[in-house]
Each structure stands twice: as C-alpha cells, then as structure tokens.
Design a protein around this motif. Structure first.
Motif, short mmCIF file in Angstrom:
data_model
loop_
_atom_site.label_atom_id
_atom_site.label_comp_id
_atom_site.label_asym_id
_atom_site.label_seq_id
_atom_site.Cartn_x
_atom_site.Cartn_y
_atom_site.Cartn_z
N GLU A 69 0.84 -1.20 0.00
CA GLU A 69 0.00 0.00 0.00
C GLU A 69 0.87 1.25 0.00
OE1 GLU A 69 -3.09 -0.17 -0.50
OE2 GLU A 69 -3.25 -2.35 -0.26
N ASN A 70 1.96 1.21 0.76
CA ASN A 70 2.92 2.31 0.80
C ASN A 70 4.32 1.72 0.86
OD1 ASN A 70 1.38 5.03 1.21
ND2 ASN A 70 0.36 3.57 2.58
N ALA A 71 5.12 2.02 -0.13
CA ALA A 71 6.48 1.51 -0.17
C ALA A 71 7.37 2.50 -0.90
CB ALA A 71 6.52 0.15 -0.87
N THR A 72 8.62 2.56 -0.46
CA THR A 72 9.60 3.44 -1.09
C THR A 72 10.82 2.63 -1.45
OG1 THR A 72 8.84 5.34 0.22
CG2 THR A 72 11.01 5.50 -0.80
N TRP A 73 11.21 2.68 -2.72
CA TRP A 73 12.39 1.97 -3.17
C TRP A 73 13.63 2.85 -2.94
CZ3 TRP A 73 7.73 0.51 -4.63
CH2 TRP A 73 7.50 -0.84 -4.92
#
Length: 309
Positions: free
Chosen positions: A196-200
């Motif tokens: 739902e919320n992710a940062t690479w």
C-alpha cells in the motif's frame, strides 16, 4: 538677593556648560563612529548579533528565545515576549505571573527598527546586510540556506550544502550513484498486491555537473493503488528549470511516457508525490507491464535528462 545666590548661579551655569560640553562630545563621537558601529552590529554573536551591546538579549523572547518582531508584548513589570508565546502562556507573564493584557513595548520595536544585521547564513556565504524587519523574510528564501536531506522513507534530519548532502547520501544512506544523463532501472516486488505504501532505494545521477534524485514509490491515490516515479534536482528551483527529463515504462507493445521539469529538493518528496508531478502507473497496468502471472512486480523504467537551451 539672598546670600550665596550668585555662587549657586555660577555653579549651576558651570555645571550646565560642562554637561552640554560632555553631551556634545558624546554626540560627536557617536556620529563619527556610527558607520562602523552600524556595520559591525551582529558580526560576532549568536545569529550575527554582538553579545557585547546586549541587543540580542533585548530582542530575544523570554519564552522561546527567538528574536521578536512586532507586536512585541510586555507585562506591567516590563518583561517582554513575542506574540506567539503570549498565546502559549495564556496571557500570563512567565516571569512574574502578572496578567499580560495588551501592552506593546513600542520602545523596543523602535530599537529593532533602527538595526541592520547580517543574514544568519553569513558563514555559508551570504554577506548581505538587512534591516531588522526584512532580515527574516530574506532568510526564508536565502540562496545560501542549507538543504534538507532528500532521502525518502526516513525522517533524516541532516541539512547542508549540496556537496555535503551528496557525500551523506553515499556514505550514510548507501544510495546508488551513477554518472550520465540516461538510465534504465528495474524495480521488483514479490507481493505487489500487499503493497500500500512503499519506497524503493533512492538513486542519484551526476549529469552535466549537477545531481538529480530518482524516486520510485507505491501509495494510494484516492482508493486506487499506484506506482510513481519522479526526478528531483539537488539545487534551487530557478536552476532546476534549466533541465528537463523523460521517463518511460512499457511492455507487450504498450508504453507510457512522462516528460517534465525536475523539482527542486527545496520541495519535499512528499510534496512532489502528492502533487502527482511525475510518471504515475496504475497497479493493474504495472502488473500487465510486468508480464507472467501478474503475481510479481517487474517494472523497467528508462529515462533521460537534458539541459534546456
């Protein structure tokens, strides 16, 4: 005439003449030194204000310790504080506990009006001098003010100039550093339906002697899960507008292309993301581009950075 009156008169006149002479001498000396005094105020002490003349102490709020700007309030006993802290202390003087009322310290406001002070970022290269009441406005937009760390996904509090932040990103955040104006990156996620919320990991490019940050994240746009890629420029907005970039993603004979101007890191990554200023890919389309059984995210995003003429 009463006995001794002439002596009193002579003594009085002598005293007045002496006082006038001393006053005139003091004014003359003050006038001759006014230029050097005015330019030297604020060069040695905190926030550029000399601690020897006590000006900083006078203009510092007794509660938050920041410099005060009109309206400057005071209690009946003369204790001063800024308008913001007046609300915070519920109109009660924190020094003597008297009710503050609405008494303005006009004398102190006049003192502040007469001052000229250096920018607080003097040590970083700004050597301009400003009237007290315009100094704060300048500092909010000063080109020498430090930048916030552009790393996304953590509450990093590091601030500094661009070389400092580049070294910080490399050494402390272990980001990928690349030279060149073209790139081709692959983003993989094993369970994209659970994201739902992710940062690479942030990627930094050195192009045309400047640095750019490539962001890629997943978040909810309304009720729809999306992926977004965008570029930020490590510098001010007026410099960022000298460059453009494009991002491209696709597969199976289909393609999405985004072209825009990189945003300055003066704008937080959250602000840029929320403004949707970048390449936005709906989850279903992202999984279609990934191929296979749509159970794994495998996006390849290519891009290019160029300088506008």
């Amino acid at each position: 005439m009463a006995p001794g009156s002439s002596v009193f008169k002579e003594v009085l006149e002598s005293h007045l003449m002496s006082s006038d002479y001393e006053t005139g001498k003091a004014k003359s000396e003050a006038k001759s030194n006014s230029t050097s005094t005015k330019s030297s105020i604020g060069l040695n002490g905190k926030n550029g204000v000399s601690s020897n003349n006590g000006v900083y102490e006078l203009l510092g709020c007794s509660v938050c310790k920041n410099l005060m700007y009109p309206p400057i309030h005071q209690c009946p006993n003369g204790h001063t504080l800024c308008c913001h802290c007046k609300v915070e202390v519920h109109n009660i003087c924190p020094s003597c506990h008297h009710e503050l009322g609405n008494i303005r310290c006009l004398a102190l406001e006049k003192v502040a009006e007469s001052l000229e002070l250096p920018c607080r970022y003097q040590s970083l290269g700004c050597h301009d001098i400003f009237p007290y009441y315009t100094k704060l406005k300048h500092e909010q937009n000063c080109g020498f003010r430090p930048y916030n760390c552009p790393y996304a996904g953590s509450e990093c509090s590091v601030m500094g100039d661009i070389p400092t932040l580049v070294a910080h990103l490399k050494d402390d955040h272990k980001v990928d550093m690349h030279d060149g104006c073209t790139f081709n990156h692959r983003y993989v996620k094993a369970n994209p339906h659970e994201v739902e919320n992710a940062t690479w990991m942030l990627t930094v490019f050195n192009s045309f002697g400047r640095h750019f940050c490539l962001h890629f994240e997943a978040f909810q746009l309304g009720s729809a899960p999306v992926y977004m890629a965008f570029l930020r420029f490590m510098g001010d907005d007026y410099e960022a507008k000298k460059f453009s970039y494009s991002l491209e993603v696709g597969a199976n004979g289909r393609k999405l292309i985004w072209q825009g101007i990189p945003r300055s890191i003066r704008d937080s990554h959250r602000k840029v993301r929320d403004s949707q200023d970048g390449l936005i890919i709906q989850r279903n389309l992202a999984l279609y581009f990934s191929g296979g059984e749509r159970q794994e995210l495998k996006l390849r995003i290519s891009g290019r950075i160029w300088r506008e003429d």
